[in-house]
Design an enzyme around this catalytic site. Structure first.
Site, PDB file in Angstrom:
ATOM      1  N   PRO A  10       0.796  -1.223   0.000  1.00  0.00           N
ATOM      2  CA  PRO A  10       0.000   0.000   0.000  1.00  0.00           C
ATOM      3  C   PRO A  10       0.832   1.279   0.000  1.00  0.00           C
ATOM      4  O   PRO A  10       1.871   1.369   0.636  1.00  0.00           O
ATOM      5  CB  PRO A  10      -0.836  -0.101   1.275  1.00  0.00           C
ATOM      6  CG  PRO A  10      -0.150  -1.097   2.123  1.00  0.00           C
ATOM      7  CD  PRO A  10       0.566  -2.023   1.200  1.00  0.00           C
ATOM      8  N   ASN A  11       0.321   2.226  -0.754  1.00  0.00           N
ATOM      9  CA  ASN A  11       0.820   3.597  -0.860  1.00  0.00           C
ATOM     10  C   ASN A  11       2.122   3.733  -1.634  1.00  0.00           C
ATOM     11  O   ASN A  11       2.584   4.844  -1.869  1.00  0.00           O
ATOM     12  CB  ASN A  11       0.950   4.251   0.528  1.00  0.00           C
ATOM     13  CG  ASN A  11      -0.382   4.281   1.242  1.00  0.00           C
ATOM     14  OD1 ASN A  11      -1.371   4.723   0.679  1.00  0.00           O
ATOM     15  ND2 ASN A  11      -0.419   3.782   2.461  1.00  0.00           N
ATOM     16  N   ARG A  18       4.814  11.169  -2.531  1.00  0.00           N
ATOM     17  CA  ARG A  18       4.606  10.975  -1.095  1.00  0.00           C
ATOM     18  C   ARG A  18       5.902  11.208  -0.332  1.00  0.00           C
ATOM     19  O   ARG A  18       6.903  10.555  -0.580  1.00  0.00           O
ATOM     20  CB  ARG A  18       4.129   9.541  -0.868  1.00  0.00           C
ATOM     21  CG  ARG A  18       4.052   9.141   0.575  1.00  0.00           C
ATOM     22  CD  ARG A  18       3.787   7.639   0.698  1.00  0.00           C
ATOM     23  NE  ARG A  18       3.759   7.264   2.096  1.00  0.00           N
ATOM     24  CZ  ARG A  18       3.943   6.049   2.526  1.00  0.00           C
ATOM     25  NH1 ARG A  18       4.167   5.070   1.679  1.00  0.00           N
ATOM     26  NH2 ARG A  18       3.905   5.787   3.811  1.00  0.00           N
ATOM     27  N   TYR A  23      11.100   9.116   0.880  1.00  0.00           N
ATOM     28  CA  TYR A  23      11.005   8.151  -0.212  1.00  0.00           C
ATOM     29  C   TYR A  23      11.637   8.610  -1.528  1.00  0.00           C
ATOM     30  O   TYR A  23      11.676   7.845  -2.477  1.00  0.00           O
ATOM     31  CB  TYR A  23       9.535   7.785  -0.455  1.00  0.00           C
ATOM     32  CG  TYR A  23       8.904   7.143   0.755  1.00  0.00           C
ATOM     33  CD1 TYR A  23       9.201   5.825   1.090  1.00  0.00           C
ATOM     34  CD2 TYR A  23       8.044   7.851   1.577  1.00  0.00           C
ATOM     35  CE1 TYR A  23       8.639   5.231   2.197  1.00  0.00           C
ATOM     36  CE2 TYR A  23       7.482   7.255   2.695  1.00  0.00           C
ATOM     37  CZ  TYR A  23       7.785   5.949   3.001  1.00  0.00           C
ATOM     38  OH  TYR A  23       7.236   5.367   4.104  1.00  0.00           O
ATOM     39  N   ASN A  72       8.046  -5.598  -0.739  1.00  0.00           N
ATOM     40  CA  ASN A  72       7.905  -4.454   0.145  1.00  0.00           C
ATOM     41  C   ASN A  72       6.419  -4.390   0.465  1.00  0.00           C
ATOM     42  O   ASN A  72       5.636  -3.791  -0.270  1.00  0.00           O
ATOM     43  CB  ASN A  72       8.385  -3.163  -0.526  1.00  0.00           C
ATOM     44  CG  ASN A  72       8.328  -1.974   0.415  1.00  0.00           C
ATOM     45  OD1 ASN A  72       7.668  -2.030   1.446  1.00  0.00           O
ATOM     46  ND2 ASN A  72       9.012  -0.902   0.059  1.00  0.00           N
ATOM     47  N   ALA A  75       3.117  -0.956   4.939  1.00  0.00           N
ATOM     48  CA  ALA A  75       2.490  -1.013   6.264  1.00  0.00           C
ATOM     49  C   ALA A  75       1.957  -2.407   6.603  1.00  0.00           C
ATOM     50  O   ALA A  75       1.890  -2.775   7.781  1.00  0.00           O
ATOM     51  CB  ALA A  75       1.378   0.020   6.360  1.00  0.00           C
ATOM     52  N   HIS A  78       3.770  -4.882   9.046  1.00  0.00           N
ATOM     53  CA  HIS A  78       3.642  -4.779  10.499  1.00  0.00           C
ATOM     54  C   HIS A  78       2.273  -5.217  11.004  1.00  0.00           C
ATOM     55  O   HIS A  78       2.061  -5.280  12.213  1.00  0.00           O
ATOM     56  CB  HIS A  78       3.911  -3.334  10.930  1.00  0.00           C
ATOM     57  CG  HIS A  78       5.014  -2.690  10.158  1.00  0.00           C
ATOM     58  ND1 HIS A  78       6.332  -3.105  10.253  1.00  0.00           N
ATOM     59  CD2 HIS A  78       4.999  -1.694   9.238  1.00  0.00           C
ATOM     60  CE1 HIS A  78       7.070  -2.374   9.434  1.00  0.00           C
ATOM     61  NE2 HIS A  78       6.295  -1.520   8.807  1.00  0.00           N
ATOM     62  N   ASP A  85       1.939 -15.453   6.475  1.00  0.00           N
ATOM     63  CA  ASP A  85       1.594 -16.856   6.220  1.00  0.00           C
ATOM     64  C   ASP A  85       1.770 -17.215   4.746  1.00  0.00           C
ATOM     65  O   ASP A  85       2.206 -18.326   4.430  1.00  0.00           O
ATOM     66  CB  ASP A  85       0.154 -17.143   6.651  1.00  0.00           C
ATOM     67  CG  ASP A  85      -0.022 -17.218   8.157  1.00  0.00           C
ATOM     68  OD1 ASP A  85       0.990 -17.253   8.893  1.00  0.00           O
ATOM     69  OD2 ASP A  85      -1.192 -17.238   8.603  1.00  0.00           O
ATOM     70  N   GLU A  96      12.569  -9.405   1.963  1.00  0.00           N
ATOM     71  CA  GLU A  96      11.765  -8.274   2.430  1.00  0.00           C
ATOM     72  C   GLU A  96      12.598  -7.006   2.278  1.00  0.00           C
ATOM     73  O   GLU A  96      13.751  -6.962   2.723  1.00  0.00           O
ATOM     74  CB  GLU A  96      11.381  -8.471   3.891  1.00  0.00           C
ATOM     75  CG  GLU A  96      10.626  -7.313   4.489  1.00  0.00           C
ATOM     76  CD  GLU A  96      10.351  -7.465   5.972  1.00  0.00           C
ATOM     77  OE1 GLU A  96      10.167  -6.426   6.629  1.00  0.00           O
ATOM     78  OE2 GLU A  96      10.334  -8.609   6.489  1.00  0.00           O
ATOM     79  N   HIS A  98      12.549  -2.523   2.444  1.00  0.00           N
ATOM     80  CA  HIS A  98      11.889  -1.265   2.805  1.00  0.00           C
ATOM     81  C   HIS A  98      12.787  -0.122   2.378  1.00  0.00           C
ATOM     82  O   HIS A  98      14.015  -0.196   2.532  1.00  0.00           O
ATOM     83  CB  HIS A  98      11.618  -1.191   4.307  1.00  0.00           C
ATOM     84  CG  HIS A  98      10.649  -2.235   4.763  1.00  0.00           C
ATOM     85  ND1 HIS A  98       9.291  -2.129   4.549  1.00  0.00           N
ATOM     86  CD2 HIS A  98      10.852  -3.433   5.348  1.00  0.00           C
ATOM     87  CE1 HIS A  98       8.705  -3.216   5.005  1.00  0.00           C
ATOM     88  NE2 HIS A  98       9.632  -4.025   5.500  1.00  0.00           N
ATOM     89  N   ILE A  99      12.180   0.895   1.841  1.00  0.00           N
ATOM     90  CA  ILE A  99      12.913   2.065   1.366  1.00  0.00           C
ATOM     91  C   ILE A  99      13.504   2.823   2.548  1.00  0.00           C
ATOM     92  O   ILE A  99      14.671   3.203   2.538  1.00  0.00           O
ATOM     93  CB  ILE A  99      11.979   2.960   0.526  1.00  0.00           C
ATOM     94  CG1 ILE A  99      11.528   2.192  -0.720  1.00  0.00           C
ATOM     95  CG2 ILE A  99      12.663   4.277   0.165  1.00  0.00           C
ATOM     96  CD1 ILE A  99      10.375   2.844  -1.477  1.00  0.00           C
ATOM     97  N   SER A 100      12.692   3.040   3.565  1.00  0.00           N
ATOM     98  CA  SER A 100      13.161   3.752   4.757  1.00  0.00           C
ATOM     99  C   SER A 100      13.697   2.756   5.779  1.00  0.00           C
ATOM    100  O   SER A 100      13.439   1.549   5.690  1.00  0.00           O
ATOM    101  CB  SER A 100      12.010   4.557   5.381  1.00  0.00           C
ATOM    102  OG  SER A 100      11.029   3.683   5.911  1.00  0.00           O
ATOM    103  N   ARG A 105      11.929   4.587  12.762  1.00  0.00           N
ATOM    104  CA  ARG A 105      10.600   5.194  12.703  1.00  0.00           C
ATOM    105  C   ARG A 105       9.770   4.757  13.906  1.00  0.00           C
ATOM    106  O   ARG A 105      10.310   4.299  14.900  1.00  0.00           O
ATOM    107  CB  ARG A 105       9.954   4.828  11.369  1.00  0.00           C
ATOM    108  CG  ARG A 105      10.790   5.370  10.190  1.00  0.00           C
ATOM    109  CD  ARG A 105      10.214   5.086   8.852  1.00  0.00           C
ATOM    110  NE  ARG A 105       8.952   5.817   8.684  1.00  0.00           N
ATOM    111  CZ  ARG A 105       8.111   5.601   7.689  1.00  0.00           C
ATOM    112  NH1 ARG A 105       8.379   4.679   6.781  1.00  0.00           N
ATOM    113  NH2 ARG A 105       6.998   6.294   7.589  1.00  0.00           N
ATOM    114  N   ARG A 109       6.548  -0.045  13.622  1.00  0.00           N
ATOM    115  CA  ARG A 109       7.221  -0.462  12.389  1.00  0.00           C
ATOM    116  C   ARG A 109       8.437  -1.364  12.670  1.00  0.00           C
ATOM    117  O   ARG A 109       9.092  -1.817  11.746  1.00  0.00           O
ATOM    118  CB  ARG A 109       7.656   0.750  11.581  1.00  0.00           C
ATOM    119  CG  ARG A 109       6.501   1.575  11.068  1.00  0.00           C
ATOM    120  CD  ARG A 109       6.969   2.687  10.147  1.00  0.00           C
ATOM    121  NE  ARG A 109       5.952   3.687   9.943  1.00  0.00           N
ATOM    122  CZ  ARG A 109       4.990   3.624   9.019  1.00  0.00           C
ATOM    123  NH1 ARG A 109       4.925   2.579   8.211  1.00  0.00           N
ATOM    124  NH2 ARG A 109       4.110   4.590   8.905  1.00  0.00           N
TER     125      ARG A 109
END
Length: 141
Positions: A10-11, A18, A23, A72, A75, A78, A85, A96, A98-100, A105, A109
């Site tokens: 998402p997002n 954003r 990002y 990625n 959200a 978390h 699963d 896995e 993540h950009i940040s 954070r 997270r």
């Protein structure tokens, strides 16, 4: 030719718009074109959805026919036991990303439902996190 898919949650469709201080200013499609050029001997695809079930369906679809998945889950990382699963239930290894730096954070997270089932995790290197994920499949330790 290795077949690798990037699955974004998402997002992440808002990359380039954003929170550019976190990002960056590139859209994901712009970035994706650069990595496709950089890795011409890799069959690269990407998929993005804001809907948890669609991400799970894509993991199921790719999880038995690709050499690698870069996920990625944003959200959902978390919050989604279902995505965790799904990663546990497929054969294709998942990295896995993540950009940040998620550990830099909010406290919520710091937990991942994906990480226990992933080949590894890469966080905090901006869009380069995806490229590091690709390299992990091309140059295994």
């Amino acid at each position: 030719m290795k077949k690798i898919i990037i699955i974004n949650g998402p997002n992440l469709n808002l990359l380039g718009k954003r929170e550019p201080q976190i990002y960056g200013s590139l859209t994901f499609n712009e970035f994706f074109e650069t990595i496709k050029e950089k890795y011409p001997n890799v069959s690269l695809e990407h998929f993005q959805s804001n809907i948890e079930g669609e991400i799970i369906d894509k993991l199921h679809e790719a999880g038995f026919s690709y050499e690698g998945i870069i996920l990625n889950a944003a959200a959902y990382t978390h919050t989604s036991v279902g995505i965790g699963d799904a990663v546990a239930g497929i054969e294709t290894p998942v990295v896995e990303v993540h950009i940040s730096n998620t550990f830099n954070r909010e406290d919520f997270r710091h937990q991942s439902f994906v990480a226990p089932h992933a080949k590894g995790i890469i966080v905090g290197f901006g869009l380069q996190s995806y490229e590091l994920g690709i390299q992990s499949f091309l140059n295994p330790l």
